[in-house]
Design an enzyme around this catalytic site. Structure first.
Site, PDB file in Angstrom:
ATOM      1  CB  SER A 124     -16.722 -23.055 -41.360  1.00 56.64           C
ATOM      2  OG  SER A 124     -16.913 -22.342 -39.842  1.00 56.64           O
ATOM      3  CE1 TYR A 148     -21.518 -20.110 -43.224  1.00 54.18           C
ATOM      4  CE2 TYR A 148     -20.836 -20.623 -41.124  1.00 54.18           C
ATOM      5  CZ  TYR A 148     -20.569 -20.451 -42.347  1.00 54.18           C
ATOM      6  OH  TYR A 148     -19.540 -20.236 -42.801  1.00 54.18           O
ATOM      7  CE  LYS A 152     -19.455 -21.949 -45.629  1.00 48.60           C
ATOM      8  NZ  LYS A 152     -19.126 -21.481 -46.874  1.00 48.60           N
TER       9      LYS A 152
END
Ligand code: NAD
Ligand code: WQD
Length: 338
Positions: A124, A148, A152
């Site tokens: 992302s 989050y 990643k």
């Protein structure tokens, strides 16, 4: 030989499965329906007219995953399965770390056991953090401001380490910017549970009267009109990039990172105005406070993906707004609509 798609019934996964089937690939999907609905399987079949295999499993169930690899000749994996809500990741970090990181480790372990060493991973733009100046290039320093984003970043590092340990792997790490839009058929699209976190699903729900108005998070950023600027990318363009990335790793080893964006930034007001104009609908909104953790401006330098994968986004903001609305209009309650 088949391509295994984890999270293949989700928003980006389902669009990628359609592109894979349309390109002639055999597909095996695994998903636990944590954030998707079984109906999407019928829709994929309907759009493509092609068959594929589906397993309802959690990727952390290693025995079940092992069986998928034993029962099918998997050539490569496109790995979408993961949890993605930034705010929720702050509230339940253990769940996010466990699902995203343990899930990826379990998957890689089973892949290694079966000698499958080709993986495309969904990363992302969030990994560019708060300190870089756009356009973002793949070699910029990375950081994260929430669990989050950290999952990643950690998975990117895990995949790089796997390649260092065994350079017969082919790994493609794709950093998505802001995927929106839907398949032109209006049969698949984004179907968030509850109140949408992201801009486009919120706009479509306001436009169809499900929500009263949009809250624009801040109009005092250092941007043209003061609202946040993002690099929105049509989900079908994004899905097609996965085919290009897949083709590259099928014939090459190595680990490469690619930005997937258009390279153009639009403000929240640009999106609202374009959506209202192309769809001839009203989108009532009010300006409210900034959302914590938001950057003013984020957009990609997508030139590496063009140079090395031959991929470039083809659809513009009008296409994205039209297709998002087409999906919402046809499916006011997402996949639960009749
Ligand atoms: P999504 O939630 O629609 O799809 C993810 C799918 O994975 C869902 O169908 C969910 O049920 C499944 N899943 C989750 N955990 C699982 C598990 N443990 N086992 C099996 N299945 C599991 O999300 P999306 O928007 O399609 O995103 C796909 C990937 O792309 C995610 O990894 C996400 O973090 C990443 N990503 C998304 C965006 C975005 O804005 N949508 C941006 C950048 C990166
Ligand atoms: C876009 C713009 C908001 C909602 C998130 C994740 C990122 C990635 C993509 C997964 C911003 C504004 C939004 C609303 C608003 N996902 N906005 N009112 O924050 O760029 O990225 O999704 O990897 O990690 O953080 O996307 O769609 O939430 O916001 O004004 O109700 O719209 O402030 O400027 P974001 P978004």
């Amino acid at each position: 030989m088949a391509i295994l798609v984890t999270g293949g019934t989700g928003y980006i996964g389902s669009h990628t499965v359609v592109e894979l089937l349309d390109s002639g690939y055999e597909v095996v999907i695994v998903d636990n329906f944590y954030n998707s609905k079984p109906e999407v399987l019928n829709r994929i079949q309907d759009i493509t007219g092609k068959d594929f295999k589906f397993y309802e499993i959690d990727i952390r169930d290693q025995e079940a995953l092992d069986k998928v690899f034993s029962e099918n000749q998997i050539e490569a994996v496109i790995h979408f399965a993961g949890l993605k809500a930034v705010g929720e990741s702050v509230e339940i970090p253990i769940t996010y770390y466990h699902n995203n990181i343990t899930g990826t480790l379990m998957l890689c372990e089973v892949m290694q056991k079966h000698g499958v060493k080709k993986i495309v991973f969904s990363s992302s733009a969030t990994v560019y953090g708060m300190d870089n100046k756009p356009p973002y290039t793949e070699d910029m320093p990375t950081s994260a401001t929430n669990p989050y984003g950290r999952t990643k970043l950690m998975i990117e590092e895990i995949l790089k380490d796997i390649y260092v340990s065994d350079n017969s792997w082919g790994i493609s790490i794709l950093r998505y910017f802001n995927p929106i839009g839907a398949h032109a058929s209006g049969k698949i699209g984004e179907d968030p549970n509850g109140i949408p976190n992201n801009l486009l699903p919120y706009i479509t729900q306001v436009a169809c009267g499900k929500r009263e108005k949009l809250y624009v998070f801040g109009d005092d950023y250092d941007t043209n009109d003061g609202t946040g600027v993002r690099d929105y990318i049509h989900v079908v363009d994004l899905a097609q990039a996965h085919i290009k990335a897949l083709e590259k790793i099928l014939s090459n080893t190595g680990v490469e990172i690619y930005n997937l964006g258009t390279g153009v930034g639009y403000s929240v007001l640009d999106v609202i105005n374009t959506f209202a104009r192309v769809n001839q609908v009203e989108v009532p909104y009010v300006i409210t406070d900034r959302r914590p953790g938001d950057v003013a401006t984020s957009f990609a330098d997508p030139s590496k993906a063009f140079k090395e994968l031959g991929w470039k986004a083809a659809k513009n903001l009008e296409d994205m707004c039209r297709d998002s609305w087409n999906w919402q209009k046809n499916n006011p309650d997402g996949y639960s609509s009749e």
